[in-house]
Design a protein around this motif. Structure first.
Motif, PDB file in Angstrom:
ATOM      1  N   SER A  74       0.814  -1.220   0.000  1.00 36.73           N
ATOM      2  CA  SER A  74       0.000   0.000   0.000  1.00 36.73           C
ATOM      3  C   SER A  74       0.846   1.269   0.000  1.00 36.73           C
ATOM      4  O   SER A  74       0.453   2.284  -0.560  1.00 36.73           O
ATOM      5  CB  SER A  74      -0.955   0.011   1.198  1.00 36.73           C
ATOM      6  N   LYS A  75       2.043   1.190   0.614  1.00 36.79           N
ATOM      7  CA  LYS A  75       2.915   2.365   0.658  1.00 36.79           C
ATOM      8  C   LYS A  75       3.932   2.366  -0.485  1.00 36.79           C
ATOM      9  O   LYS A  75       4.727   3.282  -0.615  1.00 36.79           O
ATOM     10  CB  LYS A  75       3.623   2.444   2.013  1.00 36.79           C
ATOM     11  N   PHE A  94      17.535  -0.922   9.049  1.00 31.85           N
ATOM     12  CA  PHE A  94      16.343  -1.165   8.226  1.00 31.85           C
ATOM     13  C   PHE A  94      16.332  -0.104   7.139  1.00 31.85           C
ATOM     14  O   PHE A  94      16.206   1.088   7.421  1.00 31.85           O
ATOM     15  CB  PHE A  94      15.083  -1.072   9.098  1.00 31.85           C
ATOM     16  N   LEU A  95      16.529  -0.542   5.905  1.00 27.78           N
ATOM     17  CA  LEU A  95      16.655   0.382   4.773  1.00 27.78           C
ATOM     18  C   LEU A  95      15.502   0.147   3.806  1.00 27.78           C
ATOM     19  O   LEU A  95      15.356  -0.943   3.259  1.00 27.78           O
ATOM     20  CB  LEU A  95      18.008   0.149   4.082  1.00 27.78           C
ATOM     21  N   SER A  96      14.671   1.157   3.637  1.00 29.32           N
ATOM     22  CA  SER A  96      13.534   1.039   2.725  1.00 29.32           C
ATOM     23  C   SER A  96      13.699   1.996   1.547  1.00 29.32           C
ATOM     24  O   SER A  96      14.406   3.008   1.644  1.00 29.32           O
ATOM     25  CB  SER A  96      12.216   1.336   3.458  1.00 29.32           C
ATOM     26  N   GLU A  97      13.038   1.665   0.436  1.00 31.57           N
ATOM     27  CA  GLU A  97      13.073   2.556  -0.730  1.00 31.57           C
ATOM     28  C   GLU A  97      11.688   2.650  -1.346  1.00 31.57           C
ATOM     29  O   GLU A  97      10.907   1.696  -1.328  1.00 31.57           O
ATOM     30  CB  GLU A  97      14.104   2.088  -1.767  1.00 31.57           C
ATOM     31  N   LEU A  98      11.395   3.826  -1.888  1.00 35.87           N
ATOM     32  CA  LEU A  98      10.107   4.102  -2.513  1.00 35.87           C
ATOM     33  C   LEU A  98      10.142   3.646  -3.968  1.00 35.87           C
ATOM     34  O   LEU A  98      11.022   4.054  -4.729  1.00 35.87           O
ATOM     35  CB  LEU A  98       9.819   5.599  -2.444  1.00 35.87           C
ATOM     36  N   GLU A  99       9.177   2.795  -4.338  1.00 36.04           N
ATOM     37  CA  GLU A  99       9.110   2.271  -5.713  1.00 36.04           C
ATOM     38  C   GLU A  99       8.393   3.307  -6.587  1.00 36.04           C
ATOM     39  O   GLU A  99       7.179   3.283  -6.759  1.00 36.04           O
ATOM     40  CB  GLU A  99       8.401   0.919  -5.703  1.00 36.04           C
ATOM     41  N   ILE A 100       9.179   4.205  -7.139  1.00 41.74           N
ATOM     42  CA  ILE A 100       8.653   5.378  -7.838  1.00 41.74           C
ATOM     43  C   ILE A 100       7.746   5.005  -9.001  1.00 41.74           C
ATOM     44  O   ILE A 100       6.733   5.658  -9.259  1.00 41.74           O
ATOM     45  CB  ILE A 100       9.827   6.265  -8.318  1.00 41.74           C
ATOM     46  N   SER A 150       1.795  10.165  -1.146  1.00 40.98           N
ATOM     47  CA  SER A 150       2.780   9.385  -0.386  1.00 40.98           C
ATOM     48  C   SER A 150       3.452  10.278   0.647  1.00 40.98           C
ATOM     49  O   SER A 150       4.283  11.112   0.316  1.00 40.98           O
ATOM     50  CB  SER A 150       3.838   8.794  -1.327  1.00 40.98           C
ATOM     51  N   GLU A 151       3.064  10.084   1.910  1.00 42.54           N
ATOM     52  CA  GLU A 151       3.709  10.850   2.981  1.00 42.54           C
ATOM     53  C   GLU A 151       5.218  10.568   3.007  1.00 42.54           C
ATOM     54  O   GLU A 151       6.021  11.432   3.327  1.00 42.54           O
ATOM     55  CB  GLU A 151       3.080  10.482   4.331  1.00 42.54           C
ATOM     56  N   TYR A 152       5.575   9.352   2.667  1.00 43.90           N
ATOM     57  CA  TYR A 152       6.983   8.931   2.617  1.00 43.90           C
ATOM     58  C   TYR A 152       7.747   9.792   1.602  1.00 43.90           C
ATOM     59  O   TYR A 152       8.838  10.296   1.878  1.00 43.90           O
ATOM     60  CB  TYR A 152       6.996   7.459   2.231  1.00 43.90           C
ATOM     61  N   ALA A 153       7.146   9.983   0.411  1.00 44.85           N
ATOM     62  CA  ALA A 153       7.780  10.793  -0.644  1.00 44.85           C
ATOM     63  C   ALA A 153       7.917  12.242  -0.196  1.00 44.85           C
ATOM     64  O   ALA A 153       8.953  12.889  -0.419  1.00 44.85           O
ATOM     65  CB  ALA A 153       6.977  10.708  -1.937  1.00 44.85           C
TER      66      ALA A 153
END
Length: 267
Positions: A74-75, A94-100, A150-153
């Protein structure tokens, strides 16, 4: 640089924009606690010079190895966990990345203008992990457009690559036996907690319980000169349970982490 120096530099960058973390740490120290960090988390952009696969070799140079992968549909995030190969007391990462490519055309276009400004060789030294924003400050209009999807973006567009939270290992606390006690103390001192899905995410059955504060808010002056307060970083607390006698569970739970991400949402 060794991993001790790495986390020391990270902590200084983190508390600069997260004063609650230093105050909470001091609160625990005054109780006689010696704090151990369970893990530190970072956010980044896929398909960029600072994508996960380009950052991983820098963590490996510090003695880390990957041991778990996670997805947040969802994110639109992909994440990987890392553990130090020799130092059991070193924080996990913990390393996350946004799937643009899974975002709308409008948001992709905004993010690609930032990615175009990142030097191709940006991921050449561990100091990239506290470099912050690698592009010009966005406009508030662009920030709002990102936040709507996307709050993350939106968070990344303003704060860039840096630790977005440190995590206290509740297992190592002497005077606070569980997360309920930790949360009670924090609320007593006036700290707001992330209550998405409940103040405590997870359960003994899942072998991991987590809670977190809501992110501090900092004043940011956007490209057009407007100043607004936006979420910065937060402090997390984790309690791990034994998966076998004498061996604590070291992984992460997607359902927990999905809600922890919301500690930086605009509430």
């Amino acid at each position: 640089m060794n991993h001790h120096q790495f986390f020391d530099r990270l902590w200084h960058d983190y508390v600069d924009i997260t004063p609650q973390a230093e105050a909470i740490q001091q609160l625990f120290v005054e109780r006689g606690e010696q704090l151990i960090n369970d893990h530190v988390a970072f956010r980044t952009l896929a398909d960029s010079p600072v994508e996960l696969k380009r950052l991983q070799p820098l963590l490996e140079q510090l003695g880390y190895r990957a041991y778990g992968q996670y997805r947040f549909e969802s994110k639109k995030l992909h994440a990987r966990a890392y553990m130090h190969e020799q130092d059991e007391t070193a924080p996990k990462i913990f390393l996350s990345e946004l799937e643009i490519d899974k975002l709308s055309d409008k948001v992709q276009a905004i993010l690609h203008t930032y990615i175009a400004q990142i030097p191709r060789d940006a991921a050449s030294s561990p100091d990239i992990f506290w470099r912050g924003r690698l592009w010009a400050m966005p406009t508030h209009e662009a920030y709002r457009a990102l936040r709507d999807e996307s709050e993350y973006a939106a968070w990344l567009s303003v704060l860039g690559l840096r630790a977005n939270h440190f995590t206290v290992s509740v297992n190592h606390l002497e005077t606070l036996p569980n997360l309920k006690a930790v949360n009670h103390l924090l609320k007593e001192k006036g700290y707001a907690l992330n209550d998405v899905g409940g103040e405590i995410k997870g359960s003994p059955k899942l072998l991991l319980e987590q809670s977190s504060t809501l992110a501090d808010r900092i004043a940011v002056t956007f490209a057009e000169g407007e100043t607004h307060r936006v979420p910065s970083c937060f402090y997390e607390f984790a309690l791990r349970y034994e998966e076998s006698p004498g061996k604590l569970f070291q992984g992460f739970i997607e359902g927990n982490a999905d809600k922890i991400f919301e500690s930086t949402h605009s509430h």
